[in-house]
Motif scaffolding. Structure first.
Motif, short mmCIF file in Angstrom:
data_model
loop_
_atom_site.label_atom_id
_atom_site.label_comp_id
_atom_site.label_asym_id
_atom_site.label_seq_id
_atom_site.Cartn_x
_atom_site.Cartn_y
_atom_site.Cartn_z
N LEU A 263 43.90 44.27 29.77
CA LEU A 263 44.06 43.10 29.64
C LEU A 263 46.14 43.40 28.92
O LEU A 263 46.32 42.48 29.22
N ALA A 288 41.55 43.25 37.29
CA ALA A 288 41.09 41.84 36.33
C ALA A 288 39.84 40.83 37.40
O ALA A 288 39.26 40.93 36.86
N LEU A 289 40.62 40.62 38.53
CA LEU A 289 39.33 39.58 38.90
C LEU A 289 38.35 40.19 38.90
O LEU A 289 37.20 39.77 38.91
N ALA A 293 36.80 41.37 34.69
CA ALA A 293 36.37 39.90 34.57
C ALA A 293 35.08 39.59 33.89
O ALA A 293 34.40 39.32 33.56
N HIS A 297 32.67 38.83 31.19
CA HIS A 297 31.97 38.29 31.18
C HIS A 297 30.52 38.51 30.85
O HIS A 297 29.27 37.64 30.39
N VAL A 305 37.75 37.09 29.23
CA VAL A 305 37.96 36.09 30.51
C VAL A 305 38.99 35.41 30.90
O VAL A 305 39.14 35.61 31.93
N LEU A 308 42.41 37.00 31.24
CA LEU A 308 42.53 37.88 32.35
C LEU A 308 42.70 37.82 33.68
O LEU A 308 43.20 37.54 34.17
N GLN A 309 41.79 35.93 33.84
CA GLN A 309 41.85 35.82 35.01
C GLN A 309 43.22 34.51 34.72
O GLN A 309 43.25 34.15 36.11
#
Length: 611
Positions: A263, A288-289, A293, A297, A305, A308-309
């Motif tokens: 991040l 990240a996705l 993330a 989560h 989360v 990042l998203q």
């Protein structure tokens, strides 16, 4: 050389800052260009105007006398020598960054701040030696920002020290590519900060290496199949990589540190929109996705989360992101009004129902508004629908724990608690009408992964333009017991499956039926975890004891049973997959490029090839 101390007034505390480590690397030695055989006892420096062109090639100098005269000259002027400027710059950077840490980490004790101060001094020295003053300062600032990011999550001092010292053991060289720069030694770090901090750093570097190795193998795989990789294969491989990481990491803090580090990198890259960095930014967004993330989560650190998203969505899908944000900005006032009014009305309705509350030990009601990435993903799942038709942009969740009656069995208690879910829904329906076609009963008919809850879509009229126009806005209400909530968050119904981000094989492969009671007891997932961190530690133990993850010769991550993870079993699997032809019944198995016997026991992260 005796340590020199500077007393600095900083945020109400007096800190003794040792700068010995800062100046140690700048102590003078005799320059190699000076020929010591020509040093005389007497000392004089002739004026440059009196030195002829023939004699400029050799000047007999006594270095000690030169140092004394230079020192005397500096006393009579305000000029500082170059090395003094460098030392002064380091001390200035040190004080400035330490002040930044002190303001951002107010919960640390004075003893802990002193430890962090020592770690910061090491970071500045190593990074500036490796990259020069400007680049070294930037890297030190990034380490401080990473500490502050973890400080927002109230992480302990061991994790903050690890965050500060990551990168000092093997620093990346700067533009000058110095070859004589040495990083900090693990033995020294262990002596100053303890074995736990060193283990966090080592595990962090190991996880980073595994990610790089997986990326390399996936790239090779893509080249072999001409870039044709199915979505199912990609999802499965990401799931396997997450499992590989969790099986190797015994401490959840390593996962949190790796996610926070990613991040921090994305925050830095978000400020740099140079076209030449577009490929790097897209790569960071994909990781990240798909990887970090979901890990955050699973840990339950929702702050990481969401950010990042958000950053990845902006970078990876800019057009869709702009469209979703435009819609959410236009409806922000409505969403907030629905959220506030529904929370107030439902809380009042539940509390005023004496019959319901008399059976409750505790009741909590929490609400949320969907983030842009979650909204977009919902639109993708609902085919032929647009963002205006998403009914759960605002959602409220009621979680309660019923009072256990005397002599009540577990089965009777669970049954009575489940019936109270329907009572809660009936109370809610008296406040707001619901869309019957969109109500879902996962209490009576649980999902295949064991998820249980009641979902209802309610409707609310809102006055948004001075009462002249009324609009109807849908919102979702979920009702579940505390045990159902624990099962959804940390049990078999873990969110890797529920949220559509892949599913853990250790859970997925053992879902024998839709009933939790039919699960093999060996793989029973306890539901008494206090948080996601405990779940991750439990999952590590399960994966470590049952699975081995290796990189197969086809470029994919293979998961093997612990008792069948030998080179002979790999040979058998290759034969069944028709990996090799030509009438051969066996091949030579190589691990990390070296041939191994058939009884070789494979370990996590082994790269397998055939000869």
């Amino acid at each position: 050389m005796a340590p020199a101390y500077i007393t600095v007034q900083l945020t109400g505390f007096i800190f003794l800052i040792s700068i010995t480590t800062c100046v140690r690397s700048f102590q003078f030695s005799t320059p190699s260009c000076v020929n010591t055989s020509y040093i005389n006892k007497s000392y004089s420096i002739p004026s440059t105007s009196t030195i002829s062109s023939e004699k400029k090639c050799r000047v007999r100098v006594n270095p000690q006398a030169r140092k004394i005269e230079t020192k005397n000259k500096l006393k009579d002027s305000n000029i500082k020598p170059y090395h003094a400027l460098r030392v002064s710059n380091r001390v200035s950077n040190f004080i400035e960054l330490l002040n930044k840490l002190g303001k951002g980490l107010p919960y640390l004790s004075q003893k802990e701040i002193i430890l962090l101060q020592k770690a910061l001094a090491i970071t500045i020295r190593v990074q500036m030696n490796a990259s020069g003053t400007r680049e070294g300062r930037r890297r030190a600032e990034n380490s401080v920002d990473l500490c502050l990011l973890l400080g927002e999550l109230d992480m302990d001092i061991e994790m903050l020290l690890a965050a500060m010292l990551v990168g000092t053991t093997n620093p990346k060289l700067g533009p000058l590519k110095q070859t004589s720069v040495a990083g900090a030694k693990f033995q020294d770090l262990k002596r100053h900060f303890g074995i736990k901090v060193v283990r966090l750093i080592e595990s962090f570097e190991h996880v980073t290496h595994l990610e790089s190795l997986a990326q390399h193998h996936m790239t090779q795989r893509s080249l072999e199949v001409n870039g044709i990789i199915t979505a199912e294969e990609k999802t499965e491989q990401l799931d396997q990589l997450r499992n590989l990481i969790l099986s190797e990491v015994a401490d959840w803090r390593v996962v949190a540190l790796r996610v926070a580090s990613h991040l921090q990198t994305m925050r830095i890259m978000a400020k740099n929109n140079e076209p030449k960095l577009r490929l790097t930014n897209n790569k960071l967004a994909i990781e990240a996705l798909s990887l970090h993330a979901p890990l955050a989560h699973r840990l339950g650190i929702h702050q990481l989360v969401a950010e990042l998203q958000d950053l990845a969505f902006k970078r990876r899908y800019p057009r869709q992101n702009a469209k979703i944000r435009e819609h959410m900005t236009a409806h922000k006032e409505a969403y907030q009004a629905v959220h506030d009014k529904a929370t107030k009305d439902l809380t009042k309705a539940l509390e005023s129902n004496d019959e319901f509350m008399s059976q409750m030990e505790s009741v909590t009601l929490v609400g949320r508004t969907k983030e842009p990435f979650s909204m977009w993903r919902k639109v993708l799942r609902q085919k032929n629908r647009n963002v205006e038709e998403v009914s759960d942009a605002v959602a409220l969740r009621v979680v309660f724990k019923a009072i256990r009656l005397p002599n009540e069995t577990d089965a009777e208690y669970d049954s009575r608690s489940a019936s109270l879910c329907y009572d809660a829904i009936r109370i809610i329906e008296k406040c707001y009408p619901t869309v019957e076609s969109r109500n879902k009963d996962y209490v009576k008919y649980p999902k295949a992964n064991g998820y249980r809850s009641l979902h209802a879509t309610a409707l609310m009229e809102c006055d948004l333009k001075d009462g002249k126009e009324k609009t109807v806005h849908p919102f979702e209400v979920q009702v579940r017991t505390s045990s159902m909530h624990q099962q959804a968050e940390y049990g078999v119904a873990a969110h890797w499956a529920y949220k559509g981000e892949g599913s853990s094989s250790i859970i997925k492969q053992n879902l024998k039926s839709k009933s939790l009671s039919t699960l093999d007891s060996r793989f029973h997932v306890p539901i008494d975890f206090a948080n996601g961190c405990e779940f991750v530690n439990w999952l590590h133990e399960q994966l470590q004891s049952q699975k081995v993850f290796v990189f197969g010769p086809d470029g994919l991550i293979w998961d093997l049973e612990k008792n069948a993870a030998t080179a002979k079993d790999i040979n058998r699997r290759l034969y069944m997959k028709n990996f090799y032809t030509g009438g051969k019944s066996s091949v030579e198995i190589m691990v990390q490029g070296m041939q191994v016997p058939y009884d070789y026991v494979l370990r996590n992260g082994d790269a397998i090839s055939v000869a």
